[in-house]
Write a protein that holds these residues in place. Sequence first.
Motif, PDB file in Angstrom:
ATOM      1  N   GLU A  26      -5.332   0.733  -6.590  1.00  0.00           N
ATOM      2  CA  GLU A  26      -6.772   0.428  -5.889  1.00  0.00           C
ATOM      3  C   GLU A  26      -7.960   1.042  -6.578  1.00  0.00           C
ATOM      4  OE1 GLU A  26      -3.889   1.458  -4.695  1.00  0.00           O
ATOM      5  OE2 GLU A  26      -3.417   0.220  -2.863  1.00  0.00           O
ATOM      6  N   ALA A  81      -4.840  -3.701  -4.997  1.00  0.00           N
ATOM      7  CA  ALA A  81      -3.960  -3.331  -3.564  1.00  0.00           C
ATOM      8  C   ALA A  81      -2.599  -3.628  -3.756  1.00  0.00           C
ATOM      9  CB  ALA A  81      -4.668  -3.931  -2.640  1.00  0.00           C
ATOM     10  N   VAL A 118       0.744  -1.057  -0.014  1.00  0.00           N
ATOM     11  CA  VAL A 118      -0.010  -0.072   0.028  1.00  0.00           C
ATOM     12  C   VAL A 118       0.635   1.267  -0.076  1.00  0.00           C
ATOM     13  CG1 VAL A 118      -1.747   1.173   1.184  1.00  0.00           C
ATOM     14  CG2 VAL A 118      -1.679  -1.264   1.288  1.00  0.00           C
ATOM     15  N   ARG A 144      -9.796  -6.530  -6.363  1.00  0.00           N
ATOM     16  CA  ARG A 144      -9.444  -5.552  -5.410  1.00  0.00           C
ATOM     17  C   ARG A 144      -7.930  -6.123  -4.842  1.00  0.00           C
ATOM     18  NH1 ARG A 144     -15.084  -5.072  -4.161  1.00  0.00           N
ATOM     19  NH2 ARG A 144     -14.997  -6.595  -3.010  1.00  0.00           N
TER      20      ARG A 144
END
Lengths: 326, 289
Positions: B140, B135, B26, B131
């Motif tokens: 995203e 990520a 992330v 998803r």
Amino acid sequence: MKLCMSLILLVFVLFVVSLLVGPAELRVEDSIAGLFAGGSEAAAIIMREIRLPRALLGLAIGMSLGLSGAVLQGFLRNPLAEPGVIGVSSMAALGAVLVFYSGLAGSSLYALPAGALIGALLAILVLLAIAARQGSTLTLILAGVALSSLAGALTALVLNLSPNPFASYEIIFWLLGSLKDRSMEHVALALPLMAAGWFLIALSARAIDALSLGEEAASSLGISMSLTRFLIVAGVALCVGAATAVTGTIGFIGLVIPHLIRPLTNRMPSSLLLPAGLGGAALLLAADIAARIVLPAGELNVGVLTALIGAPFFLWLVVRARREML
Amino acid sequence: MPKRRKCLPCLSGLALLAGALLVAPVSAAPKRVMSLNLCTDQLAMTLAGPDQLVSVSFLAREPGLSMLHEEARSYPANHGLAEEVFLENPDLVVTGTYSLHNTTALLKRLGFHVEEFSFAQTLETIPGEVRRMGALIGQEKRAQAIADDFTRELETIAAGQCGKDPTMIAYDQNGIASGRGTLADSVMQAAGFANLAADMGVIGVAPFPLEQVIAAHPDVISIGAPQKAPTLGEFVTRHPAIGALPDTRIGAFVPEASLSCGIPSVIEAVRALAALRTEIAPCHGNAAQ
């Protein structure tokens, strides 16, 4: 005659049972109605398009293999001669695989028998050149072992090289044949060729009787060796090639049946032919019925069952042959 | 129990490490991503930014297996070998749990960041996997948009169906049918068909006797399109017995390769089958309400 009549009866019973066995679990009366007169639509299709071709192929291919085994044993004067053991079946499978999976003939089913006949013919000619002259039991079998392992390896190779990933799953079919999901197209493809093979083998009957006295004696009786050789080579190639093209390699039928039936005949090679054909048909029909029943889910390849019966029998023949030599 | 006490710090250390790994993608999106599996190839190609994807597997170029086979030609191809990964030295390797166990284990031991995607794929798993891939590679927003569109279109298709579901079987080479838990099963259901194989208790992809197909007489038999290289297995789906079934539609109704992986493009298969259903069981006026 009595032997033939009882064998015909046995084949008939097994043919009917073969028609009645299948995963759709049709009732007997529905099956018969489906086969002959209307009945329900699904039953008619199942009987006429799935089970009838399967039973017909079991009958005709068993007949071809039994007949080929009997005539080869008589002609080569070798108790171990059999299309599977001496590599004719595996070469036929290799021929079919080469022509079909290369896509040379599009995806036409006709490619299969064409390739298989050439493969079978090549195998018989090679074996005759190597082994027939000196008549040693062992030479023929060893040449056959070499041919079958080479053909088996090349079959696996060709299937692995196919750009279609599903092709390699079909190695099992070609090495251990099956009658599953055949159709009337296969019957139309193979039956005429096999019938021609039966005819040629039947024409050689007198000659193989004479040959049991030795080649010179046969010649003095007016038997043409070259004609006899042609009849048997072409007859066996047609029978084994057509059979292998539609069901893969089914071994040992031509080995077991002549030995089981010979004691019941007058031991003339020609009088063995018809009973051996009928016996082969009975054995393959029975094995194919068992292949569908043994496993509740799915089914076995019929070549597995004939090998389970045939391989121990082959070993027993080898042991017996050795004892007789001592 | 000294042993257990000794292990407590190392356990908490592991947990910290795991936490760091989870957070890592992330915070910093990997610049060089390599995919070794047909399905992760297609997910990654759908989501990755320009120049983010180093290479995809050679299978992604196969028209019979990959829906994105044309896109795949613009990426270098790998053969899923650890050596190739080692030479490329990517920041992230994505692959499937089903394939290449040895390669995956080796790469992890060599310290590569390897993410595995499950082989169990149905329509329900697709938004989540999209998803997750988003990520992992720092896309995203794009992933969320694609997943939302996908879910919305499925709902629209479901709303447009009326009447009793027609029966269908996905029948493939050698008489193999797709039963419960398969992508094909979820596509059939989403398009408003009753999957015959699943209803008869088939789980996963399993052999289905030809005789039972005939006996069950489904409304639709979906078979694969003929391939260039022939196989005998194809003749089972073209068996004369299937052709003899009256009122049964037989054909390659879904786009080629559309049922091999759980990717957003599977929606094309659902659309194709939904159109077929409308043709078989059209909504007449008030029947729609």
